[in-house]
Design a protein around this motif. Structure first.
Motif, short mmCIF file in Angstrom:
data_model
loop_
_atom_site.label_atom_id
_atom_site.label_comp_id
_atom_site.label_asym_id
_atom_site.label_seq_id
_atom_site.Cartn_x
_atom_site.Cartn_y
_atom_site.Cartn_z
N UNK A 296 -40.25 -6.67 52.10
CA UNK A 296 -41.18 -5.55 52.01
C UNK A 296 -40.34 -4.28 52.11
N UNK A 297 -40.76 -3.20 51.47
CA UNK A 297 -39.96 -1.98 51.54
C UNK A 297 -39.67 -1.58 52.99
N UNK A 298 -38.44 -1.21 53.24
CA UNK A 298 -38.00 -0.85 54.58
C UNK A 298 -38.77 0.37 55.10
N UNK A 299 -39.23 0.27 56.35
CA UNK A 299 -39.94 1.37 56.99
C UNK A 299 -39.56 1.35 58.47
N UNK A 300 -38.56 2.16 58.82
CA UNK A 300 -38.02 2.17 60.17
C UNK A 300 -39.08 2.48 61.23
N UNK A 301 -39.90 3.48 60.97
CA UNK A 301 -40.91 3.87 61.98
C UNK A 301 -41.89 2.75 62.26
N UNK A 302 -42.39 2.10 61.20
CA UNK A 302 -43.31 0.97 61.40
C UNK A 302 -42.60 -0.17 62.11
N UNK A 303 -41.36 -0.44 61.70
CA UNK A 303 -40.60 -1.52 62.32
C UNK A 303 -40.43 -1.31 63.81
N UNK A 304 -40.03 -0.11 64.19
CA UNK A 304 -39.84 0.21 65.61
C UNK A 304 -41.16 0.13 66.36
N UNK B 133 -43.60 -9.09 66.50
CA UNK B 133 -42.14 -9.16 66.31
C UNK B 133 -41.79 -9.32 64.84
N UNK B 134 -42.47 -10.25 64.15
CA UNK B 134 -42.15 -10.51 62.74
C UNK B 134 -42.41 -9.27 61.88
N UNK B 135 -43.49 -8.54 62.16
CA UNK B 135 -43.76 -7.30 61.42
C UNK B 135 -42.63 -6.30 61.65
N UNK B 136 -42.22 -6.17 62.90
CA UNK B 136 -41.11 -5.27 63.19
C UNK B 136 -39.87 -5.66 62.43
N UNK B 137 -39.57 -6.96 62.44
CA UNK B 137 -38.40 -7.47 61.72
C UNK B 137 -38.52 -7.20 60.22
N UNK B 138 -39.68 -7.50 59.66
CA UNK B 138 -39.90 -7.32 58.21
C UNK B 138 -39.71 -5.86 57.81
N UNK B 139 -40.30 -4.94 58.58
CA UNK B 139 -40.20 -3.52 58.23
C UNK B 139 -38.78 -2.97 58.44
N UNK B 140 -38.08 -3.45 59.45
CA UNK B 140 -36.70 -2.98 59.69
C UNK B 140 -35.74 -3.55 58.65
#
Length: 185
Positions: free
Chosen positions: A73-81, A61-68
């Motif tokens: 950390x630089x935003x990465x929608x695909x990784x976040x999702x 969950x935290x990784x998803x939140x961080x990436x979104x």
């Protein structure tokens, strides 16, 4: 043998404790930041990834939140999702709620995406979280008026003024139309 099973259980508990400790340390780093108001996001991400590889739902969950969010950390929608959906598969209510609100806040979400996230909002709302109740009610207001009013009333009963105002507005509209809704919850 029984001793081997006990040792394996102890090893698993130690491993889980270690992973949880890593996550806690990363969260402390994120919250506190160092004297330059900077954090070593690479180390935090690596530690979260390690925990996520071991199936830790909070780390997913935290990784998803961080990436979104793109906060540390630089935003990465695909990784976040990807990480949010992995946490959702493991039953994370936080991930369900965050993912659903993320999708609904996107200006160009599809009807398919909305249909996908409504059950996530409902699960979060059913935990008693007033923010989730309100979001769920607003998301279904046009499609399921009586369900929306029920959740707004539950939220209003918990003292949420915004939900109370919306509930009263919806309720008076329903009464003016000659409909009666009984609330069962």
């Amino acid at each position: 043998s029984d001793n081997d099973e006990v040792e394996n259980e102890n090893d698993e508990e130690k491993k889980k404790f270690k992973i949880d400790k890593i996550i806690d340390e990363c969260l402390k780093k994120i919250i506190k930041k160092n004297s330059n108001n900077q954090i070593n996001s690479e180390d935090c991400i690596k530690n979260f990834l390690l925990a996520a590889q071991n199936g830790n739902t909070t780390a997913l969950y935290k990784l998803g939140y961080i990436f979104i969010s793109g906060d540390i950390y630089p935003r990465n929608k695909l990784n976040g999702i990807f990480f949010l959906k992995a946490a959702i598969e493991k039953g994370s209510i936080e991930a369900m709620y965050f993912y659903a609100t993320y999708i609904l806040e996107e200006k160009n979400y599809t009807e398919k995406e909305k249909i996908e996230v409504i059950p996530y909002l409902k699960k979060a709302a059913d935990t008693g979280n007033t923010e989730a109740m309100n979001t769920y009610a607003n998301a279904i207001l046009k499609s399921n008026h009586s369900e929306a009013i029920k959740y707004l009333k539950m939220c209003a009963d918990k003292g949420d003024e915004g939900s109370l105002n919306l509930f009263l507005n919806c309720y008076s509209t329903v009464v003016q139309c000659g409909h009666w809704i009984s609330f069962k919850y």
